[in-house]
Motif scaffolding. Structure first.
Motif, mmCIF file in Angstrom:
data_model
loop_
_atom_site.group_PDB
_atom_site.id
_atom_site.type_symbol
_atom_site.label_atom_id
_atom_site.label_comp_id
_atom_site.label_asym_id
_atom_site.label_seq_id
_atom_site.Cartn_x
_atom_site.Cartn_y
_atom_site.Cartn_z
ATOM 1 N N HIS A 96 81.743 44.790 37.346
ATOM 2 C CA HIS A 96 82.279 45.489 36.186
ATOM 3 C C HIS A 96 81.806 44.757 34.933
ATOM 4 N N SER A 97 81.551 45.475 33.859
ATOM 5 C CA SER A 97 80.960 44.880 32.658
ATOM 6 C C SER A 97 81.780 43.698 32.143
ATOM 7 N N GLN A 98 83.108 43.812 32.150
ATOM 8 C CA GLN A 98 83.933 42.714 31.668
ATOM 9 C C GLN A 98 83.881 41.515 32.609
ATOM 10 N N SER A 99 83.735 41.766 33.911
ATOM 11 C CA SER A 99 83.599 40.666 34.873
ATOM 12 C C SER A 99 82.279 39.935 34.659
ATOM 13 N N SER A 100 81.199 40.685 34.402
ATOM 14 C CA SER A 100 79.909 40.059 34.126
ATOM 15 C C SER A 100 79.967 39.234 32.841
ATOM 16 N N GLN A 101 80.650 39.763 31.836
ATOM 17 C CA GLN A 101 80.784 39.028 30.582
ATOM 18 C C GLN A 101 81.482 37.695 30.798
ATOM 19 N N ARG A 102 82.512 37.711 31.639
ATOM 20 C CA ARG A 102 83.265 36.475 31.877
ATOM 21 C C ARG A 102 82.412 35.435 32.606
ATOM 22 N N VAL A 103 81.557 35.862 33.534
ATOM 23 C CA VAL A 103 80.663 34.926 34.229
ATOM 24 C C VAL A 103 79.764 34.219 33.219
ATOM 25 N N PRO A 128 71.725 28.653 24.378
ATOM 26 C CA PRO A 128 72.201 29.969 23.918
ATOM 27 C C PRO A 128 73.700 30.102 24.132
ATOM 28 N N ASP A 129 74.379 30.746 23.186
ATOM 29 C CA ASP A 129 75.812 30.965 23.350
ATOM 30 C C ASP A 129 76.051 32.189 24.231
ATOM 31 N N ASP A 130 77.313 32.471 24.505
ATOM 32 C CA ASP A 130 77.634 33.580 25.411
ATOM 33 C C ASP A 130 77.211 34.922 24.825
ATOM 34 N N GLY A 131 77.242 35.055 23.493
ATOM 35 C CA GLY A 131 76.807 36.310 22.884
ATOM 36 C C GLY A 131 75.341 36.601 23.143
ATOM 37 N N GLU A 132 74.504 35.581 23.034
ATOM 38 C CA GLU A 132 73.080 35.768 23.309
ATOM 39 C C GLU A 132 72.841 36.064 24.781
ATOM 40 N N LYS A 141 74.852 37.571 26.873
ATOM 41 C CA LYS A 141 75.268 38.950 27.160
ATOM 42 C C LYS A 141 74.235 39.949 26.642
ATOM 43 N N ALA A 142 73.724 39.705 25.455
ATOM 44 C CA ALA A 142 72.759 40.633 24.867
ATOM 45 C C ALA A 142 71.453 40.654 25.655
ATOM 46 N N GLU A 143 70.987 39.487 26.095
ATOM 47 C CA GLU A 143 69.712 39.397 26.800
ATOM 48 C C GLU A 143 69.796 39.905 28.234
ATOM 49 N N LEU A 144 70.918 39.715 28.900
ATOM 50 C CA LEU A 144 71.027 40.032 30.325
ATOM 51 C C LEU A 144 71.770 41.327 30.605
ATOM 52 N N LYS A 145 72.168 42.037 29.559
ATOM 53 C CA LYS A 145 72.951 43.259 29.759
ATOM 54 C C LYS A 145 72.193 44.305 30.572
ATOM 55 N N SER A 146 70.888 44.337 30.436
ATOM 56 C CA SER A 146 70.092 45.332 31.162
ATOM 57 C C SER A 146 69.588 44.814 32.509
ATOM 58 N N HIS A 147 69.935 43.596 32.857
ATOM 59 C CA HIS A 147 69.473 43.027 34.123
ATOM 60 C C HIS A 147 70.205 43.672 35.299
ATOM 61 N N GLU A 148 69.526 43.787 36.407
ATOM 62 C CA GLU A 148 70.099 44.437 37.596
ATOM 63 C C GLU A 148 71.355 43.733 38.074
ATOM 64 N N ARG A 149 71.369 42.411 38.027
ATOM 65 C CA ARG A 149 72.529 41.642 38.511
ATOM 66 C C ARG A 149 73.760 41.844 37.627
ATOM 67 N N TYR A 150 73.542 42.189 36.363
ATOM 68 C CA TYR A 150 74.660 42.390 35.438
ATOM 69 C C TYR A 150 75.513 43.567 35.869
ATOM 70 N N GLU A 203 81.674 31.696 31.079
ATOM 71 C CA GLU A 203 81.915 30.450 31.806
ATOM 72 C C GLU A 203 80.652 29.595 31.843
ATOM 73 N N LEU A 204 79.490 30.229 32.003
ATOM 74 C CA LEU A 204 78.238 29.486 32.008
ATOM 75 C C LEU A 204 77.998 28.806 30.666
ATOM 76 N N ALA A 205 78.216 29.543 29.578
ATOM 77 C CA ALA A 205 78.042 28.965 28.245
ATOM 78 C C ALA A 205 79.017 27.813 28.011
ATOM 79 N N GLU A 206 80.257 27.963 28.463
ATOM 80 C CA GLU A 206 81.248 26.902 28.321
ATOM 81 C C GLU A 206 80.827 25.659 29.103
#
Length: 467
Positions: free
Chosen positions: A70-77, A51-55, A57-66, A80-83
């Motif tokens: 901060h939302s932008q910090s979670s997006q960057r994590v 899965p790419d980073d877009g998928e 973010k969409a799947e884990l946006k509602s997860h407690e750890r997300y 980096e995983l997708a990369e």
């Protein structure tokens, strides 16, 4: 007018006051990484796709750890995983069977402190008092306006007010937290001149730079030695995920990074001194793929290992931004046939490279260092008339008393190491040129001086200068 990006590292004087809060963010980033890692593994097992980073973010946006960050910090994590997964998949596709996918960030029940990135909405700088405010995630806030106020101290020669800060990273290293400021500024430097230089990238000679009349070789022996040494040491560890294995990886990466930065700076400085305004670099984007079927190309055990540690794309990007800061334009051109063609007459033949470092044209009897000849051909990609008009200011080639064209027969050798030094040594240490006795007599002679010129300098790459 262009833009340049720099990263400046700063210490945190009020470390004790903010350490606990930064620890919480670092652990939260590791936990989010692990959640994304688990989801990616599931998708890989079920579909065979990453899965790419877009998928993510969409799947884990509602997860407690997300929402721990901060939302932008979670997006960057998750980016980096997708990369990391894409990098692993690329290595496996290129035939590196030893490549392993990114692991979980967890040691037993403990989590390491991961780097936390704050984009524009996640930080606010107070330049007057050298402070920066970092945002927490909703789950870690004790009240609505809860944040981390970090003091910072940069090097005396760094003034962050002159830069546009794009991102702030909290990085845990050497048992303390540090801040990295990723900054951008607009620059419009005057080019050093109108000259053109060509760069041929390789393994034995990491870079050969042709300026027309003269050339410079930068051997890559130190980088190859590091790759073999650290691969051997890593194989001796009991577990590839152990602290020792990770320490070896960090050290290898740091030494390679130092080599690439030192080499790119040396090339740019040489271009500035010689009035070069355009730097033409051979594009090696397809070096790992077969031209006919697009499958991964097998260069042999040693060749694959050398190629894996080559990092030519990263070197090109480093060279690009360093050259941009000096007003030098970097152009990428195809390397097709540059190693087969004579830079003096343009004749092309697969058999003209008779030794690893020796190029002899069977049409005009030109003798040249093979990498230098390739670099000159790359230079001529943007100066197409050179091959027809005799190469401009190139040195004449004398073959048994008759002149048959021109070629860059004089070159300097700079030997770079991966070790850090306070002050680089000046160079070049020595200059070499082919004997002027003529091509045929030169190849037939077996004197010590001539054979050392071919075997040691051209083939083995004897260390000449340590920087």
């Amino acid at each position: 007018m262009g833009r340049t990006i720099r990263t400046f590292e700063a210490t945190i004087p009020n470390q004790q006051q903010v350490r606990d809060d930064l620890d919480q963010l670092g652990w939260a980033a590791s936990k989010l990484w692990n959640v994304g890692r688990y989801y990616t593994q599931e998708q890989w097992d079920e579909t065979g796709e990453i899965p790419d980073d877009g998928e993510l973010k969409a799947e884990l946006k509602s997860h407690e750890r997300y929402t721990d960050l901060h939302s932008q910090s979670s997006q960057r994590v998750l980016e980096e995983l997708a990369e990391a997964f894409n990098g692993w998949f690329g290595k496996r596709r290129n035939g590196d069977d030893r490549a392993r996918p990114p692991g979980y960030r967890k040691h037993g029940d403990a989590h390491p402190r991961s780097t936390v990135s704050f984009k524009a909405a996640g930080f606010k700088q107070d330049a007057q008092f050298n402070r920066v405010r970092l945002s927490k995630g909703r789950n870690l806030k004790e009240h609505r306006s809860d944040f981390i106020l970090c003091e910072y101290q940069t090097r005396p020669d760094v003034d962050l007010t002159e830069w546009d800060i794009q991102q702030v990273r909290a990085v845990y290293k050497r048992d303390e937290w540090r801040l990295q400021f990723v900054c951008r500024t607009t620059i419009d430097p005057e080019p050093p001149g109108d000259e053109v230089a060509g760069v041929d990238l390789g393994i034995c000679n990491f870079a050969a730079v042709s300026f027309g009349g003269e050339s410079v070789l930068y051997p890559g022996g130190a980088l190859k030695e590091d790759e073999y040494y650290f691969a051997k040491k890593r194989a001796e560890t009991d577990d590839s995920a152990s602290h020792e294995a990770k320490r070896l990886d960090r050290k290898r990466i740091a030494r390679r990074t130092h080599f690439l930065h030192t080499l790119s700076k040396a090339i740019v400085d040489e271009c500035v001194e010689r009035g070069v305004g355009t730097l033409v670099v051979g594009d090696l984007g397809g070096i790992r793929e077969d031209d006919e079927n697009g499958e991964p190309r097998n260069w042999g055990d040693h060749g694959n290992l050398d190629l894996h540690g080559w990092a030519f794309d990263r070197f090109t990007s480093i060279l690009d931004y360093k050259a941009e800061a000096e007003g030098i334009e970097v152009d990428l051109v195809s390397e097709r046939d540059t190693s087969k063609s004579c830079s003096a007459c343009g004749h092309t033949n697969d058999n003209q490279r008779i030794e690893r470092g020796l190029y002899v044209c069977d049409e005009c009897d030109t003798v040249a260092n093979a990498d230098v000849n390739g670099a000159e051909n790359i230079r001529q990609k943007v100066l197409p008339n050179l091959a027809c008009d005799g190469g401009g200011d190139l040195l004449p080639v004398v073959n048994d008393g008759a002149s048959h064209g021109t070629a860059p027969l004089v070159w300097d050798i700079y030997w770079l190491t991966t070790r850090r030094h306070d002050e680089p040594m000046a160079g070049p240490h020595r200059r070499y040129s082919y004997p002027r006795q003529g091509t045929r007599r030169y190849l037939d002679r077996d004197t010590t001086a001539v054979r050392e010129g071919v075997s040691n300098i051209l083939v083995l790459g004897v260390p000449i200068l340590c920087i």
